[in-house]
Design an enzyme around this catalytic site. Sequence first.
Site, PDB file in Angstrom:
ATOM      1  N   CYS A 249      32.135  38.509  21.308  1.00  0.00           N
ATOM      2  CA  CYS A 249      31.479  37.480  22.129  1.00  0.00           C
ATOM      3  C   CYS A 249      29.955  37.486  21.969  1.00  0.00           C
ATOM      4  O   CYS A 249      29.287  36.523  22.331  1.00  0.00           O
ATOM      5  CB  CYS A 249      31.850  37.652  23.595  1.00  0.00           C
ATOM      6  SG  CYS A 249      33.620  37.592  23.874  1.00  0.00           S
TER       7      CYS A 249
ATOM      8  N   ASN B 141      36.355  31.245  28.722  1.00  0.00           N
ATOM      9  CA  ASN B 141      35.590  32.111  27.827  1.00  0.00           C
ATOM     10  C   ASN B 141      35.887  31.715  26.377  1.00  0.00           C
ATOM     11  O   ASN B 141      37.016  31.875  25.914  1.00  0.00           O
ATOM     12  CB  ASN B 141      36.010  33.566  28.099  1.00  0.00           C
ATOM     13  CG  ASN B 141      35.296  34.563  27.216  1.00  0.00           C
ATOM     14  OD1 ASN B 141      34.662  34.193  26.236  1.00  0.00           O
ATOM     15  ND2 ASN B 141      35.419  35.835  27.553  1.00  0.00           N
TER      16      ASN B 141
ATOM     17  N   HIS C 228      26.706  34.548  28.470  1.00  0.00           N
ATOM     18  CA  HIS C 228      28.071  34.406  27.955  1.00  0.00           C
ATOM     19  C   HIS C 228      28.983  34.045  29.127  1.00  0.00           C
ATOM     20  O   HIS C 228      28.872  34.622  30.220  1.00  0.00           O
ATOM     21  CB  HIS C 228      28.493  35.725  27.294  1.00  0.00           C
ATOM     22  CG  HIS C 228      29.934  35.762  26.928  1.00  0.00           C
ATOM     23  ND1 HIS C 228      30.531  34.739  26.233  1.00  0.00           N
ATOM     24  CD2 HIS C 228      30.906  36.684  27.178  1.00  0.00           C
ATOM     25  CE1 HIS C 228      31.809  35.039  26.072  1.00  0.00           C
ATOM     26  NE2 HIS C 228      32.061  36.205  26.638  1.00  0.00           N
TER      27      HIS C 228
HETATM   28  O1  UT7 Z   1      34.245  38.256  26.650  1.00  0.00           O
HETATM   29  C1  UT7 Z   1      34.616  39.480  27.227  1.00  0.00           C
HETATM   30  C2  UT7 Z   1      36.022  39.342  27.695  1.00  0.00           C
HETATM   31  N1  UT7 Z   1      36.437  39.982  28.903  1.00  0.00           N
HETATM   32  C3  UT7 Z   1      35.942  39.872  30.137  1.00  0.00           C
HETATM   33  O2  UT7 Z   1      34.892  39.404  30.408  1.00  0.00           O
HETATM   34  C4  UT7 Z   1      36.817  40.406  31.246  1.00  0.00           C
HETATM   35  C5  UT7 Z   1      36.084  41.078  32.358  1.00  0.00           C
HETATM   36  N2  UT7 Z   1      37.010  41.354  33.447  1.00  0.00           N
HETATM   37  C6  UT7 Z   1      37.375  40.392  34.337  1.00  0.00           C
HETATM   38  O3  UT7 Z   1      36.889  39.261  34.270  1.00  0.00           O
HETATM   39  C7  UT7 Z   1      38.348  40.759  35.418  1.00  0.00           C
HETATM   40  O4  UT7 Z   1      38.597  42.157  35.373  1.00  0.00           O
HETATM   41  C8  UT7 Z   1      39.697  39.985  35.314  1.00  0.00           C
HETATM   42  C9  UT7 Z   1      39.469  38.527  35.712  1.00  0.00           C
HETATM   43  C10 UT7 Z   1      40.253  40.064  33.910  1.00  0.00           C
HETATM   44  C11 UT7 Z   1      40.698  40.585  36.294  1.00  0.00           C
HETATM   45  O5  UT7 Z   1      40.192  40.577  37.621  1.00  0.00           O
HETATM   46  P1  UT7 Z   1      40.281  41.896  38.520  1.00  0.00           P
HETATM   47  O6  UT7 Z   1      39.716  41.539  39.823  1.00  0.00           O
HETATM   48  O7  UT7 Z   1      39.615  43.015  37.762  1.00  0.00           O
HETATM   49  O8  UT7 Z   1      41.842  42.107  38.669  1.00  0.00           O
HETATM   50  P2  UT7 Z   1      42.759  43.318  38.174  1.00  0.00           P
HETATM   51  O9  UT7 Z   1      42.896  43.327  36.690  1.00  0.00           O
HETATM   52  O10 UT7 Z   1      42.305  44.590  38.827  1.00  0.00           O
HETATM   53  O11 UT7 Z   1      44.142  42.898  38.815  1.00  0.00           O
HETATM   54  C12 UT7 Z   1      44.315  42.780  40.233  1.00  0.00           C
HETATM   55  C13 UT7 Z   1      45.729  42.294  40.491  1.00  0.00           C
HETATM   56  C14 UT7 Z   1      46.799  43.120  39.748  1.00  0.00           C
HETATM   57  O12 UT7 Z   1      47.918  43.191  40.597  1.00  0.00           O
HETATM   58  P3  UT7 Z   1      48.205  44.522  41.457  1.00  0.00           P
HETATM   59  O13 UT7 Z   1      48.305  45.634  40.443  1.00  0.00           O
HETATM   60  O14 UT7 Z   1      47.015  44.666  42.358  1.00  0.00           O
HETATM   61  O15 UT7 Z   1      49.472  44.184  42.172  1.00  0.00           O
HETATM   62  C15 UT7 Z   1      47.150  42.245  38.575  1.00  0.00           C
HETATM   63  O16 UT7 Z   1      48.458  42.475  38.097  1.00  0.00           O
HETATM   64  O17 UT7 Z   1      45.887  40.945  40.039  1.00  0.00           O
HETATM   65  C16 UT7 Z   1      47.021  40.864  39.152  1.00  0.00           C
HETATM   66  N3  UT7 Z   1      46.768  39.818  38.167  1.00  0.00           N
HETATM   67  C17 UT7 Z   1      47.080  38.533  38.368  1.00  0.00           C
HETATM   68  N4  UT7 Z   1      47.645  37.901  39.406  1.00  0.00           N
HETATM   69  C18 UT7 Z   1      47.806  36.558  39.299  1.00  0.00           C
HETATM   70  C19 UT7 Z   1      46.196  39.962  36.936  1.00  0.00           C
HETATM   71  N5  UT7 Z   1      46.129  38.762  36.334  1.00  0.00           N
HETATM   72  C20 UT7 Z   1      46.663  37.862  37.202  1.00  0.00           C
HETATM   73  C21 UT7 Z   1      46.869  36.468  37.156  1.00  0.00           C
HETATM   74  N6  UT7 Z   1      47.427  35.860  38.231  1.00  0.00           N
HETATM   75  N7  UT7 Z   1      46.487  35.720  36.099  1.00  0.00           N
END
Ligand code: UT7
Length: 310
Positions: free
Chosen positions: A116, A269, A239
């Site tokens: 990125c 993204n 970004h």
């Molecule tokens: O260009 C670089 C690319 N990457 C990035 O910039 C990513 C940076 N990270 C992020 O933007 C965030 O970490 C995410 C948006 C990817 C995830 O958000 P988060 O607040 O860190 O959520 P998490 O991964 O800790 O997941 C929280 C919960 C989990 O469920 P449990 O274990 O708490 O029951 C996930 O399974 O949310 C669940 N979850 C979803 N639920 C509904 C993960 N993805 C989804 C989804 N819809 N799409």
Amino acid sequence: MKNLPIKIVSTGRYAPDNVMTNDDFSKILDTNDEWITTRTGIKRRHIAQGETAIDMAYKAALKAVENKNYDKEKIDLIIVASITSPVKTPSIANLIQAKLGLNHKNIVAFDINAACSGFVYAVEIAASMISSGNYKSALVIGSEHMSSIIDWEDRSTAILFGDAAGAAIIEVSDNPKDNAYFWNGSRGDDTGILWIDPKVKMAGREVYKFAVDIMPKAIHKVLEKAGLTIDDIDYIIPHQANYRIIQSVAKDMNLPIERFLMNLEEYGNTSAASIPFLLDEHKTNNPEVKRVLFVGFGGGFTWGAAILNV
Ligand code: UT7
């Protein structure tokens, strides 16, 4: 390091017409609009149908040439930042040379991979090469077909990405006010936090932590190198990964969120395309914008920050 007096003289962008909404995702994955919107700020993303990163790069490049009625014969350097080319060789840059009808010219053309952060890296490479005096006009493109490398069954990553391309034409400038400054870098990560092999795999939380730490640092460092303060910058172009990341950076720096341009609600993204795409979008509506600060982060890990005039 030597100052690099350069100027972005034209920009262009392209995104496919086909749109996929959060509700569309909720039909194929266990997710919903509320989760995606509150966790990321993304509502829609544009998904290519039958087009590749090469096609999108060409369309953005053509726009950059046409926007200012630019004499494409002047272009002697083409650099494309992409992690989604459908072919390993020729480079996308080689193919853009051919598509622009510039094969009769001795052009240096190559692709780079810095995920990125790729566009910001490519601008520094172009700036260094044209500042050497050996090249006069660089076409720098970020083009990504992210939908081709998404794991469509992984709800934690599939909803984040979109397809697009952005292009900028850069010339050397003799005005010392046009000095460009960079603070690009990397920290090799072999623990698999963010991998694409062959599909995207990511430990989102870890990437998030990295992003909110490195982005303010990169902004401070590049301002320090330039001997400028944030008040000297017209707009910050970050970004476009996640609204919450940008919000955290704004808070960390005690800046109003309006200083940070955003379009991730509409495009998600788009990796190396996000910064040049947003730059062109903003320039189209605000032609008077002068000094911008790019800041990005991505797989590698890599990061990039730049201050330059547009
Ligand atoms: O260009 C670089 C690319 N990457 C990035 O910039 C990513 C940076 N990270 C992020 O933007 C965030 O970490 C995410 C948006 C990817 C995830 O958000 P988060 O607040 O860190 O959520 P998490 O991964 O800790 O997941 C929280 C919960 C989990 O469920 P449990 O274990 O708490 O029951 C996930 O399974 O949310 C669940 N979850 C979803 N639920 C509904 C993960 N993805 C989804 C989804 N819809 N799409």
